[in-house]
Design a protein around this motif. Structure first.
Motif, short mmCIF file in Angstrom:
data_model
loop_
_atom_site.label_atom_id
_atom_site.label_comp_id
_atom_site.label_asym_id
_atom_site.label_seq_id
_atom_site.Cartn_x
_atom_site.Cartn_y
_atom_site.Cartn_z
N VAL A 234 0.86 -1.19 0.00
CA VAL A 234 0.00 0.00 0.00
C VAL A 234 0.89 1.23 0.00
N LYS A 235 0.57 2.20 -0.84
CA LYS A 235 1.35 3.44 -0.92
C LYS A 235 0.46 4.61 -0.50
N ASP A 236 1.05 5.55 0.24
CA ASP A 236 0.31 6.78 0.56
C ASP A 236 0.96 7.95 -0.17
N VAL A 237 0.44 9.14 0.04
CA VAL A 237 0.96 10.30 -0.68
C VAL A 237 2.42 10.56 -0.31
N VAL A 238 2.82 10.20 0.91
CA VAL A 238 4.22 10.37 1.32
C VAL A 238 5.14 9.49 0.47
N SER A 239 4.70 8.27 0.19
CA SER A 239 5.48 7.35 -0.64
C SER A 239 5.67 7.92 -2.04
N TRP A 240 4.57 8.37 -2.64
CA TRP A 240 4.64 8.93 -3.99
C TRP A 240 5.50 10.19 -4.00
N ASN A 241 5.33 11.04 -3.01
CA ASN A 241 6.10 12.29 -2.96
C ASN A 241 7.60 12.02 -2.82
N ALA A 242 7.94 11.00 -2.02
CA ALA A 242 9.35 10.68 -1.83
C ALA A 242 9.99 10.33 -3.17
N MET A 243 9.33 9.47 -3.96
CA MET A 243 9.89 9.07 -5.25
C MET A 243 9.89 10.23 -6.24
N ILE A 244 8.83 10.99 -6.27
CA ILE A 244 8.75 12.13 -7.19
C ILE A 244 9.83 13.15 -6.86
N THR A 245 10.00 13.44 -5.57
CA THR A 245 11.04 14.39 -5.16
C THR A 245 12.43 13.85 -5.47
N GLY A 246 12.63 12.55 -5.23
CA GLY A 246 13.93 11.94 -5.52
C GLY A 246 14.30 12.05 -6.98
N TYR A 247 13.35 11.75 -7.87
CA TYR A 247 13.63 11.86 -9.31
C TYR A 247 13.83 13.32 -9.72
N ALA A 248 13.08 14.23 -9.10
CA ALA A 248 13.24 15.65 -9.42
C ALA A 248 14.64 16.14 -9.03
N HIS A 249 15.12 15.75 -7.85
CA HIS A 249 16.45 16.17 -7.40
C HIS A 249 17.55 15.57 -8.29
N ALA A 250 17.27 14.41 -8.88
CA ALA A 250 18.24 13.76 -9.77
C ALA A 250 18.09 14.25 -11.21
N LEU A 257 7.13 12.92 -14.33
CA LEU A 257 5.82 12.98 -14.99
C LEU A 257 5.18 11.60 -15.10
N LYS A 258 6.00 10.58 -15.35
CA LYS A 258 5.46 9.23 -15.42
C LYS A 258 4.88 8.80 -14.06
N LEU A 259 5.62 9.10 -13.00
CA LEU A 259 5.14 8.76 -11.66
C LEU A 259 3.85 9.49 -11.34
N PHE A 260 3.78 10.75 -11.74
CA PHE A 260 2.57 11.52 -11.46
C PHE A 260 1.37 10.94 -12.20
N GLU A 261 1.58 10.49 -13.43
CA GLU A 261 0.49 9.85 -14.19
C GLU A 261 0.04 8.57 -13.49
N ASP A 262 1.03 7.78 -13.00
CA ASP A 262 0.69 6.56 -12.27
C ASP A 262 -0.09 6.89 -10.99
N MET A 263 0.32 7.95 -10.33
CA MET A 263 -0.34 8.38 -9.11
C MET A 263 -1.80 8.73 -9.38
N GLN A 264 -2.04 9.40 -10.51
CA GLN A 264 -3.41 9.74 -10.88
C GLN A 264 -4.24 8.50 -11.17
N ARG A 265 -3.63 7.52 -11.84
CA ARG A 265 -4.35 6.28 -12.15
C ARG A 265 -4.71 5.52 -10.88
N LYS A 266 -3.85 5.61 -9.87
CA LYS A 266 -4.12 4.93 -8.60
C LYS A 266 -5.07 5.73 -7.71
#
Length: 535
Positions: A234-250, A257-266
């Motif tokens: 189970v993922k919560d918004v903190v989980s998604w934000n951690a990955m999105i922030t990690g990819y943004a910093h890298a 954008l791909k993660l955000f689309e997946d987040m919307q689908r979920k």
């Protein structure tokens, strides 16, 4: 305005109070009726309200109330203990705890928990050991609340062996027990040890998974973090934000954008942190369509446009080429801060509106905002792009003389670029020579480009020599010098430079560009052939 309380019981009034002044009125009423000294329940209400108030001064008031209660109970003490443990002065919790040890109200398991939490807050491992001894004497050393907090005290102080022994001896340990050790390993940077604990855990909750994701991301281990993320039940918004922030910093903005689309689908609802990072990705990729969709989502869901959200929207529209929408967002933001002003100044300068950027700077000062380092980078960059030499000099002096800001490499870079654009190459060189060569590497590349543009081959050769002394494998110096020779049709020299690059096996970094087509960002790389990559 004074509120009278004849028709309300004092307990009801304290529960309905909405300000510390009303609590003071209730306190006065208790003193007047004599209930303050004998009505412990009412006095506890005063303490509870005071410790929940964000004003740190109310802690001393709550402590004063406690000292004047005739028959305080454990609730009276524990309320204040917890507040001190969470405050900027956690040591005060220990003073209060020591008072409790002398009676008549002795500490219970909650008192021990709050005192230990205070020890963890200021790294008081020795104080924690003493409290641990007291807990063992009273037979509550292995109470789950007390033991969990002890694990946090020991592990955050680096005593992982003691923390692990305590964990192993607990008969009723829970997921919080494991998380206390896991989070401390991650906090101290021991990611391998954290992973071993994670794999050993008898049970995990969503915080356990999020701890591991954050730990891997803090070490730049994106693939390992993504593996944990993909395995989460189970993922919560903190989980998604951690990955999105990690990819943004890298700078992996396509993955954002791909993660955000997946987040919307979920169907996981994004928060402001999500939206800011995704808007930043849109800005870097030039994905205007997706940025506009997010703007629409913000409006549709009644999310306030101020602070980081406003700044991110202004930045996105500016970098995606729509300065009018950037200005519209800025003017209609419910609240602006220095970051929002910096963003619009950058946007105006980026689009060649140097004078408007300076007007925005003046307006910002008139609004009472004090510029910071980033503000002056934005203003100087705007002057550079528009060739505003006098204004650039004025802003540089204003920054140093009036605001006492020490120029950084970025500020010098703006000035070198400005001087280079208007052909004042000697002045740019003089400014550059005040900086250490290693620090000013990119500035020398900027000056070399200016030498090429103004046909000053002699200076270009000297600047290129300095660049190559700094890094013989850097392609920028060779390429710029080759271009300078080519501009003057000195083909033999062009050939010599390129042959030297081949001999040293130096390759020019391929150019790339991005374009959004039907909501999909395409990246074009220039090299031996044209490579198209979908993001």
């Amino acid at each position: 305005m004074t509120v009278t309380i004849p028709q309300l019981s004092i307990l009801s009034f304290t529960e309905m109070a909405s300000s510390i002044s009303e609590i003071h009125q209730a306190h006065a009423q208790l003193l007047k009726t004599g209930d303050f000294y004998r009505n412990t329940l009412a006095s506890n209400k005063l303490i509870s309200f005071a410790v929940s108030n964000p004003d740190p001064n109310t802690l001393s008031y709550a402590h004063s109330v406690l000292t004047h209660i005739t028959t305080p109970n454990s609730f009276s003490y524990n309320s204040l203990l917890r507040a001190y443990a969470n405050s900027l002065t956690p040591q005060n919790a220990l003073f209060l705890f020591c008072q409790m040890l002398q009676g008549p109200v002795f500490p219970d398991k909650y008192s021990f928990t709050f005192a230990l939490k205070a020890c963890a807050a200021f790294g008081g491992v020795e104080e924690g050991r003493q409290i641990h001894g007291q807990a063992l004497k009273l037979g509550i050393g292995f109470d789950v609340f007390v033991a969990n907090t002890l694990i946090g005290v020991y592990s955050r102080s680096g005593c992982f062996g003691v923390a692990r022994i305590l964990l192993d001896k607990m008969t009723n340990r829970d997921v919080i027990s494991w998380n206390a050790l896991l989070s401390a390993y991650i906090e101290k940077g021991f990611i391998s040890s954290a992973r071993r604990i994670f794999d050993e855990m008898e049970q995990r909750n969503i915080e356990s998974w999020n701890f591991m994701i954050s730990g891997y991301l803090s070490h730049g281990l994106l693939e390992e973090a993504k593996s944990i993320f993909d395995s989460m039940p189970v993922k919560d918004v903190v989980s998604w934000n951690a990955m999105i922030t990690g990819y943004a910093h890298a700078s992996c903005f396509g993955e954002v954008l791909k993660l955000f689309e997946d987040m919307q689908r979920k169907k996981v609802r994004p928060d402001s942190c999500t939206l800011v990072n995704v808007l930043s990705a849109c800005a870097h990729l030039g994905a205007l369509g997706q940025g506009e969709w997010i703007h629409g989502y913000i409006d549709k869901n009644g999310i306030g446009i101020y602070g980081f959200i406003a700044t991110a929207l202004v930045d996105m529209y500016s970098k995606c080429g729509n300065i009018e929408k950037a200005l519209n967002v800025f003017r209609n933001a419910s609240k602006t801060d220095i970051s929002t002003w910096n963003s619009i100044i950058v946007g105006l300068g980026m689009h060649g509106f140097g004078e408007k950027a300076l007007d925005a700077f003046s307006e910002m000062l008139a609004e009472g905002f004090e510029p910071n380092e980033v503000t002056f980078i934005a203003v100087l960059s705007a002057c550079s792009r528009s060739g505003l030499l006098n204004e650039g000099h004025k802003m540089f002096r204003l920054m140093v003389d009036d605001y006492g800001i020490e120029p950084t490499i970025e500020h010098y870079g703006c000035m070198v670029d400005l001087l280079g654009r208007v052909g004042l190459l000697e002045e740019a060189l003089e400014l550059l020579e005040t900086r250490p060569l290693q620090e000013a590497h990119v500035l020398w590349e900027s000056l070399l480009s200016a030498c090429k543009n103004h046909g000053n081959l002699k200076m270009a050769e000297d600047v290129a020599r300095r660049l190559l002394e700094l890094n013989l494998q850097d392609s920028a110096g060779y390429v710029q010098l080759s271009n300078a020779y080519a501009a003057l049709k000195r083909w033999d020299d062009v050939s010599n430079v390129r042959q030297k690059m081949k001999a040293l096996k130096i390759n020019k970094e391929p150019g790339c560009s991005m374009i959004e087509v039907d909501g999909v960002v395409q990246e074009f790389l220039a090299g031996e052939g044209l490579i198209i990559e979908q993001i």
